[in-house]
Design a protein around this motif. Structure first.
Motif, PDB file in Angstrom:
ATOM      1  N   THR A  89       0.817  -1.227   0.000  1.00 39.49           N
ATOM      2  CA  THR A  89       0.000   0.000   0.000  1.00 39.49           C
ATOM      3  C   THR A  89       0.839   1.260   0.000  1.00 39.49           C
ATOM      4  N   SER A  90       2.033   1.184   0.608  1.00 41.60           N
ATOM      5  CA  SER A  90       2.839   2.406   0.697  1.00 41.60           C
ATOM      6  C   SER A  90       3.558   2.679  -0.616  1.00 41.60           C
ATOM      7  N   GLU A  91       3.765   3.942  -0.850  1.00 41.54           N
ATOM      8  CA  GLU A  91       4.426   4.360  -2.099  1.00 41.54           C
ATOM      9  C   GLU A  91       5.868   3.883  -2.166  1.00 41.54           C
TER      10      GLU A  91
END
Length: 242
Positions: A89-91
């Motif tokens: 989910t994190s960039e």
């Protein structure tokens, strides 16, 4: 000139003529043997190439196996990265996975190309091995046939040599023992098989050494068996046939 020694000279000349014929037949035997040696040499050369190719195929097989393991590992890493790309989910995680995928993709392509290239080369080498095996099989049949043919040819040559040798023995048997020994001893020491030499204008016809006046007189008058002081051949007066 003494008739007695003149006859000895004639025997020497005839025996030398027969020795020349023997040498020719020995040359023929050597030529026959070279035919076999030529085929054997080609077979040995092809065997060496075949063995080198076989070792090369084994070595390349090991390389391909190692590359395939590396490819499997990289493809597994790429599959894992692609699966995780949809889960994170994190960039920062997305970017890390995209970088990994970006690095793995060309590496996998390079490995695939290298494997295909080595497989293609292996096929070419295996084709050469197959050709070598066909050549060795065919040339073995040729070699057996050639050996039989050469064996018969050599047998004929040796029969002629035996005949000439017997004729020489018969001729020499008619000589006095000291003259016979002179011929036989000179024959042993003459590397080219040339036992006699004619004395032409004081010079040995074989080595061109100039004989002394006293030796020329001995040869011309046939009072004794004389030898060239340079090449050690028996000197025969050039006037023997005149």
């Amino acid at each position: 000139m003494s008739k007695k020694y003149m006859e000895h000279f004639r025997v020497f000349i005839e025996a030398q003529s027969l020795l020349k014929k023997i040498a020719q037949h020995r040359d023929h035997i050597e030529e026959h043997q070279k035919r076999i040696q030529f085929v054997e040499k080609n077979r040995e050369k092809r065997k060496e190439i075949k063995e080198e190719n076989q070792q090369q195929v084994i070595s390349m097989g090991k390389d391909i196996s190692s590359l395939e393991k590396e490819l499997f590992s990289k493809e597994k890493d790429l599959s894992r990265a692609n699966e995780n790309l949809h889960k994170v989910t994190s960039e920062s995680q997305v970017k890390a996975l995209e970088n990994e995928i970006h690095k793995l993709t060309p590496l996998i392509e390079e490995l695939q190309e290298e494997i295909l290239e080595k497989l293609g080369r292996c096929e070419e080498i295996e084709s050469e091995i197959s050709k070598a095996e066909q050549f060795l099989e065919g040339s073995q049949v040729t070699l057996v046939e050639l050996e039989e043919e050469v064996s018969l040819d050599i047998e004929k040559e040796e029969a002629k040599i035996k005949n000439y040798s017997q004729r020489i023995d018969f001729l020499l048997e008619g000589l006095e023992s000291n003259n016979r020994e002179s011929f036989l001893q000179t024959q042993k020491s003459a590397k080219d098989g040339q036992v006699i030499a004619f004395l032409n204008n004081r010079k040995c016809s074989r080595c061109r050494f100039e004989a002394s006046s006293s030796q020329v007189a001995e040869v011309e008058n046939a009072r004794n068996i004389e030898f060239c002081q340079s090449c050690s051949r028996i000197l025969i007066p050039s006037t023997i046939n005149s």
